[in-house]
Scaffold this motif. Structure first.
Motif, PDB file in Angstrom:
ATOM      1  N   VAL A 122       2.752  40.088 -24.301  1.00 10.12           N
ATOM      2  CA  VAL A 122       4.011  40.722 -23.890  1.00 10.12           C
ATOM      3  C   VAL A 122       4.882  41.052 -25.100  1.00 10.12           C
ATOM      4  N   ILE A 123       4.984  40.123 -26.029  1.00 16.10           N
ATOM      5  CA  ILE A 123       5.825  40.352 -27.213  1.00 16.10           C
ATOM      6  C   ILE A 123       5.287  41.522 -28.032  1.00 16.10           C
ATOM      7  N   LEU A 124       3.962  41.625 -28.149  1.00 16.69           N
ATOM      8  CA  LEU A 124       3.369  42.739 -28.886  1.00 16.69           C
ATOM      9  C   LEU A 124       3.678  44.074 -28.218  1.00 16.69           C
ATOM     10  N   LEU A 125       3.576  44.114 -26.885  1.00 15.89           N
ATOM     11  CA  LEU A 125       3.887  45.348 -26.158  1.00 15.89           C
ATOM     12  C   LEU A 125       5.351  45.733 -26.350  1.00 15.89           C
ATOM     13  N   ASP A 126       6.235  44.756 -26.233  1.00 16.66           N
ATOM     14  CA  ASP A 126       7.663  45.024 -26.447  1.00 16.66           C
ATOM     15  C   ASP A 126       7.908  45.576 -27.852  1.00 16.66           C
ATOM     16  N   ALA A 127       7.240  44.970 -28.840  1.00 18.55           N
ATOM     17  CA  ALA A 127       7.434  45.382 -30.224  1.00 18.55           C
ATOM     18  C   ALA A 127       6.907  46.796 -30.461  1.00 18.55           C
ATOM     19  N   HIS A 128       5.765  47.128 -29.848  1.00 20.68           N
ATOM     20  CA  HIS A 128       5.234  48.482 -29.993  1.00 20.68           C
ATOM     21  C   HIS A 128       6.198  49.504 -29.414  1.00 20.68           C
ATOM     22  N   LEU A 129       6.732  49.212 -28.227  1.00 25.87           N
ATOM     23  CA  LEU A 129       7.683  50.141 -27.621  1.00 25.87           C
ATOM     24  C   LEU A 129       8.928  50.269 -28.484  1.00 25.87           C
ATOM     25  N   SER A 130       9.457  49.160 -28.957  1.00 27.69           N
ATOM     26  CA  SER A 130      10.647  49.194 -29.801  1.00 27.69           C
ATOM     27  C   SER A 130      10.392  50.006 -31.071  1.00 27.69           C
ATOM     28  N   THR A 131       9.213  49.854 -31.664  1.00 29.74           N
ATOM     29  CA  THR A 131       8.866  50.602 -32.876  1.00 29.74           C
ATOM     30  C   THR A 131       8.828  52.099 -32.604  1.00 29.74           C
ATOM     31  N   VAL A 132       8.188  52.480 -31.513  1.00 27.01           N
ATOM     32  CA  VAL A 132       8.092  53.895 -31.171  1.00 27.01           C
ATOM     33  C   VAL A 132       9.475  54.485 -30.915  1.00 27.01           C
ATOM     34  N   VAL A 133      10.311  53.763 -30.193  1.00 26.79           N
ATOM     35  CA  VAL A 133      11.665  54.254 -29.915  1.00 26.79           C
ATOM     36  C   VAL A 133      12.455  54.419 -31.205  1.00 26.79           C
ATOM     37  N   ASN A 134      12.342  53.473 -32.114  1.00 27.26           N
ATOM     38  CA  ASN A 134      13.055  53.584 -33.396  1.00 27.26           C
ATOM     39  C   ASN A 134      12.568  54.774 -34.210  1.00 27.26           C
ATOM     40  N   LEU A 135      11.281  55.055 -34.173  1.00 25.91           N
ATOM     41  CA  LEU A 135      10.758  56.222 -34.890  1.00 25.91           C
ATOM     42  C   LEU A 135      11.293  57.512 -34.285  1.00 25.91           C
ATOM     43  N   ILE A 136      11.400  57.565 -32.953  1.00 25.30           N
ATOM     44  CA  ILE A 136      11.961  58.751 -32.296  1.00 25.30           C
ATOM     45  C   ILE A 136      13.432  58.907 -32.662  1.00 25.30           C
ATOM     46  N   ARG A 137      14.157  57.806 -32.660  1.00 22.46           N
ATOM     47  CA  ARG A 137      15.612  57.848 -32.907  1.00 22.46           C
ATOM     48  C   ARG A 137      15.949  58.164 -34.348  1.00 22.46           C
ATOM     49  N   HIS A 138      15.265  57.504 -35.293  1.00 20.43           N
ATOM     50  CA  HIS A 138      15.730  57.511 -36.683  1.00 20.43           C
ATOM     51  C   HIS A 138      14.812  58.242 -37.651  1.00 20.43           C
ATOM     52  N   GLY A 139      13.639  58.660 -37.182  1.00 21.50           N
ATOM     53  CA  GLY A 139      12.679  59.265 -38.108  1.00 21.50           C
ATOM     54  C   GLY A 139      12.846  60.760 -38.275  1.00 21.50           C
ATOM     55  N   ARG A 140      12.329  61.263 -39.380  1.00 21.64           N
ATOM     56  CA  ARG A 140      12.236  62.706 -39.625  1.00 21.64           C
ATOM     57  C   ARG A 140      10.810  63.116 -39.273  1.00 21.64           C
ATOM     58  N   HIS A 141      10.654  63.969 -38.267  1.00 23.17           N
ATOM     59  CA  HIS A 141       9.317  64.290 -37.818  1.00 23.17           C
ATOM     60  C   HIS A 141       9.247  65.712 -37.278  1.00 23.17           C
ATOM     61  N   THR A 142       8.051  66.256 -37.265  1.00 25.79           N
ATOM     62  CA  THR A 142       7.811  67.587 -36.723  1.00 25.79           C
ATOM     63  C   THR A 142       7.746  67.523 -35.207  1.00 25.79           C
ATOM     64  N   PRO A 143       7.824  68.666 -34.527  1.00 23.26           N
ATOM     65  CA  PRO A 143       7.671  68.653 -33.066  1.00 23.26           C
ATOM     66  C   PRO A 143       6.344  68.058 -32.600  1.00 23.26           C
ATOM     67  N   VAL A 144       5.276  68.256 -33.379  1.00 23.16           N
ATOM     68  CA  VAL A 144       3.974  67.698 -32.995  1.00 23.16           C
ATOM     69  C   VAL A 144       4.018  66.170 -33.042  1.00 23.16           C
ATOM     70  N   ILE A 145       4.603  65.609 -34.110  1.00 25.06           N
ATOM     71  CA  ILE A 145       4.731  64.150 -34.205  1.00 25.06           C
ATOM     72  C   ILE A 145       5.648  63.633 -33.105  1.00 25.06           C
ATOM     73  N   ALA A 146       6.726  64.372 -32.829  1.00 26.87           N
ATOM     74  CA  ALA A 146       7.645  63.965 -31.755  1.00 26.87           C
ATOM     75  C   ALA A 146       6.916  63.906 -30.420  1.00 26.87           C
ATOM     76  N   GLN A 147       6.052  64.879 -30.172  1.00 29.09           N
ATOM     77  CA  GLN A 147       5.298  64.884 -28.917  1.00 29.09           C
ATOM     78  C   GLN A 147       4.392  63.667 -28.819  1.00 29.09           C
ATOM     79  N   ARG A 148       3.731  63.313 -29.915  1.00 30.25           N
ATOM     80  CA  ARG A 148       2.848  62.142 -29.915  1.00 30.25           C
ATOM     81  C   ARG A 148       3.650  60.859 -29.681  1.00 30.25           C
ATOM     82  N   LEU A 149       4.833  60.794 -30.283  1.00 31.52           N
ATOM     83  CA  LEU A 149       5.672  59.599 -30.099  1.00 31.52           C
ATOM     84  C   LEU A 149       6.157  59.489 -28.658  1.00 31.52           C
TER      85      LEU A 149
END
Length: 439
Positions: A176-203
């Motif tokens: 459960v903790i690993l799943l929570d951490a993966h989701l939190s990581t993905v959300v942080n990358l969407i919120r704070h990362g610089r990415h292309t539309p293709v990377i955004a779609q994958r996230l």
């Protein structure tokens, strides 16, 4: 205490400065004005505020106290017609995914979110489903804030997240903790990362899938507010990607929760909208089966059998496309058992019992949590047939299985049947079942 985690009845009386005893007196007075009597006391009010649904007369008196039209109390789902019961659902839009994901993460990590009721009204959820069914997505923009998101990191997350999603229930309880951490990581990358539309779609694809998995974990634990917010957040990410089948999946999960909580009318409304824009036959079969369950819970025989027929035809339909991962488990076993449960609700007990037994035999060993749920259906069908010994055997198997794999929702299903078992104290297996259930 945060008002959003109060039961709507508790919230309604608190904003009026009423104690439970005050509310009980007002309810009794409302009954007297009608020339009737109510035995409501503060203890009964407490039960209503912790998940028990008042009877029809009591709902009428409660409506009188809060000056709500009687028809609302009798036609809308309890407790969503109470004042203040609606919580705002973030509307779908081009920039809605991040706020929805942030709100879902806060709810998922909130240790106080342990109430057994929904915080969203049926009308709010149905409106969200309508918006999804009638709106189009816009292309994802290139994100220019923060540091560049490394494609290798995204690839690593894409490879490991499905592995966690596919874990059997007995193993997933340890991750459960690993799943929570993966989701939190993905959300942080969407919120704070610089990415292309293709990377955004994958996230966003990962965000939708992980939100669904984490939501089911919270749902199984009885954390219904967090589960609903996670499913809604996943819907926003799926909508941002234009993934209609995944969006329908998340709406289907919200509908399943509504049925589970005793709001089949809301569930049917959500599913009818979800079905308008999903196309894969297996996905449609699953949603139609859930729609049948909602109709059966309302006693609508004709609509139930119509939905079952469509579910059967859809599951049998050939498709050149791969089955979406979220419904790849859908099988003849699910169709048989859920059809049987529909027939149980409609009073067709003999045929229901046969289908539930057939579905149990078809279920593969890897799906233990589903097996536990199916066993409780089997126990209920035996009780309906006045076969308490067989019912006890099925319930005991379900309880032992649920406790082993860490599935509290299945444990609760068995405990909900205990009052019916207590009517047969001398039947074989029942004393052992009562002892195990009380432990």
């Amino acid at each position: 205490m945060d008002e959003l985690i109060l039961h709507p009845l508790a919230y309604a009386r608190r904003i009026r400065g009423m104690t439970r005893a005050d509310l009980a007196r007002e309810i009794c007075a409302a009954a007297e004005r009608r020339g009737l009597r109510s035995g409501t006391d503060k203890s009964r009010v407490r039960k209503w505020e912790t998940g028990v649904t008042p009877d029809k007369d009591s709902r009428t008196y409660i409506a009188d106290v809060f000056k709500i039209p009687r028809k609302d109390a009798l036609t809308r789902d309890w407790p969503h017609w109470l004042p203040g019961a609606d919580e705002r659902v973030i509307p779908l839009g081009p920039d809605s995914a991040v706020p929805a994901l942030r709100e879902a993460l806060r709810a998922a990590m909130d240790p106080l979110d342990r109430r057994n009721f929904l915080t969203f009204s049926g009308s709010a959820l149905t409106a969200l489903a309508t918006s999804w069914a009638t709106s189009d997505t816009q292309p994802l923009a290139q994100a220019m804030n923060g540091g560049t998101v490394d494609e290798d990191l995204v690839t690593m997350l894409e490879e490991t997240s499905p592995q966690l999603n596919r874990l059997a229930t007995e193993q997933r309880q340890h991750a459960v903790i690993l799943l929570d951490a993966h989701l939190s990581t993905v959300v942080n990358l969407i919120r704070h990362g610089r990415h292309t539309p293709v990377i955004a779609q994958r996230l966003h694809t990962m965000a939708a899938s992980l939100s669904q998995t984490v939501a089911w974990n919270r749902f199984d634990q009885g954390l219904h507010t967090a589960a609903a917010k996670l499913w809604i957040a996943g819907l926003h990410s799926a909508h941002a990607n234009g993934d209609r089948d995944m969006g329908a999946a998340l709406l289907g999960d919200l509908a399943y929760q509504a049925s589970w909580r005793g709001y089949p009318q809301t569930a049917a409304g959500i599913l009818e909208r979800a079905l308008t824009r999903t196309s894969h036959p297996t996905a449609r079969s699953l949603l139609q089966l859930r729609l049948a369950r909602a109709h059966a819970a309302q006693g609508d025989t004709r609509a139930t059998h119509a939905a079952i027929t469509v579910a059967e035809k859809s599951l049998a339909a050939a498709s050149g496309r791969p089955v979406p991962a979220w419904c790849s488990w859908m099988s003849e076993a699910d169709l048989a058992v859920d059809t049987g449960q529909c027939l149980l609700d409609l009073g067709e007990t003999r045929r229901a019992h046969q289908l539930i037994r057939e579905g149990q035999n078809l279920l593969p060993p890897s799906r233990d949590k589903t097996r536990g749920v199916f066993l409780t259906y089997q126990a209920k069908s035996h009780l309906d047939l006045a076969e308490p010994e067989l019912a006890a055997a099925a319930a005991l198997k379900s309880l032992e299985l649920a406790q082993r794999i860490g599935a509290p929702r299945c444990v609760q299903l068995v405990r909900d049947l205990i009052p019916r078992f207590e009517e047969h104290p001398g039947a074989q297996g029942i004393p052992e079942l009562l002892e195990r259930a009380a432990a």
